[in-house]
Design a protein around this motif. Sequence first.
Motif, mmCIF file in Angstrom:
data_model
loop_
_atom_site.group_PDB
_atom_site.id
_atom_site.type_symbol
_atom_site.label_atom_id
_atom_site.label_comp_id
_atom_site.label_asym_id
_atom_site.label_seq_id
_atom_site.Cartn_x
_atom_site.Cartn_y
_atom_site.Cartn_z
ATOM 1 N N GLN A 155 0.830 -1.217 0.000
ATOM 2 C CA GLN A 155 0.000 0.000 0.000
ATOM 3 C C GLN A 155 0.854 1.253 0.000
ATOM 4 N N MET A 156 1.893 1.277 0.807
ATOM 5 C CA MET A 156 2.729 2.469 0.882
ATOM 6 C C MET A 156 3.382 2.766 -0.463
ATOM 7 N N GLY A 157 3.716 1.712 -1.202
ATOM 8 C CA GLY A 157 4.331 1.922 -2.504
ATOM 9 C C GLY A 157 3.333 2.187 -3.611
ATOM 10 N N SER A 158 2.099 1.717 -3.444
ATOM 11 C CA SER A 158 1.098 1.845 -4.500
ATOM 12 C C SER A 158 0.331 3.158 -4.454
ATOM 13 N N ALA A 159 0.071 3.658 -3.256
ATOM 14 C CA ALA A 159 -0.776 4.847 -3.126
ATOM 15 C C ALA A 159 -0.274 6.063 -3.902
ATOM 16 N N PRO A 160 1.039 6.296 -4.022
ATOM 17 C CA PRO A 160 1.464 7.447 -4.835
ATOM 18 C C PRO A 160 0.983 7.388 -6.280
ATOM 19 N N PHE A 161 0.821 6.191 -6.833
ATOM 20 C CA PHE A 161 0.282 6.077 -8.183
ATOM 21 C C PHE A 161 -1.183 6.514 -8.212
ATOM 22 N N LEU A 162 -1.911 6.177 -7.143
ATOM 23 C CA LEU A 162 -3.315 6.554 -7.066
ATOM 24 C C LEU A 162 -3.478 8.037 -6.766
ATOM 25 N N GLY A 163 -2.809 8.526 -5.730
ATOM 26 C CA GLY A 163 -2.983 9.916 -5.321
ATOM 27 C C GLY A 163 -2.170 10.901 -6.142
ATOM 28 N N GLY A 164 -0.865 10.763 -6.082
ATOM 29 C CA GLY A 164 0.000 11.709 -6.776
ATOM 30 C C GLY A 164 -0.022 11.568 -8.277
ATOM 31 N N GLY A 165 -0.346 10.370 -8.767
ATOM 32 C CA GLY A 165 -0.381 10.140 -10.206
ATOM 33 C C GLY A 165 -1.768 10.317 -10.770
ATOM 34 N N PHE A 166 -2.629 9.308 -10.590
ATOM 35 C CA PHE A 166 -3.975 9.375 -11.157
ATOM 36 C C PHE A 166 -4.765 10.560 -10.614
#
Length: 297
Positions: A155-166
């Motif tokens: 989760q810690m590694g994936s969330a930046p793709f969701l929040g900061g990216g998408f």
Amino acid sequence: MTDAPTTEPAEYVPPKVWTWNKESGGRFAAINRPIAGPTHEAELPVGRHPFQLYSLATPNGVKVTVMFEELLAAGHSGAEYDAWLIKIDGNQFGSGFVAVNPNSKIPALMDRSGPEPIRVFESGAILMHLAEKFGAFLPASGPARAECLSWLFWQMGSAPFLGGGFGHFYAYAPTKIEYAIDRYAMEVKRQLDVLNRRLADNEFLAGHEYTIADMATWPWYGALAKGLVYGAGEFLSVHEYKNVQRWTDAIAKRPAVKRGRMVNRISGDPASQLHERHEASDFDTRTQDKIGEPAKG
């Protein structure tokens, strides 16, 4: 009558050396900057409980308030905490907050339960710190512990793709860029599929037990599954991820989760907003529908 000719935007050619000479645009442009450190002097308040949390009810903030409320619900009275509101409008650059979190991001925690105060920042680190301190919501050893920690760090590694990216390019960027939205939408849907496959045969992410892995992941992907972040539920076809939907609904029903979502919240139904939390009774007496005070900070 013919259509007016269209022109493609000029291709951006990066300079040899990047310089910060203009705001980046988008919702948070006024507070984005390429340097760290405080911008002003501002001491943090300190309450009477063992734990002092400085946060805001973003998905990362909700992880920690849910953890505190779950610990208290499980009978760990030593987990009493004061939750102070830190709005993301420049307050995160105050000297006191930067001393607790040099990265100037919420949440940040001061553990004052021992002889020397301990600062803990990064939401995953806070969850682990509390889980190990109270021996709760983190298996002690073996495959279950490894599974829990693996999903926590996923989760810690994936969330930046969701929040900061998408989230940034879909909801906040000043212009819609098809390539960027497509790139991050594809990755977010892949992440949802990862979760959906895991939850097909497991009640929770680490197996049969509810753990900090679920507390970390639910505020991001649970909210996404219900169309509550970025207005992107239909765009991402979140209804297709049936196992994620089942898991999301089950966690949302937990009383401690309902309370944790309210803490440091400054938007939505006033009855769901508890700007600061200092006592358990605050949920009954200090929500915004009852006091109507503006958010501090």
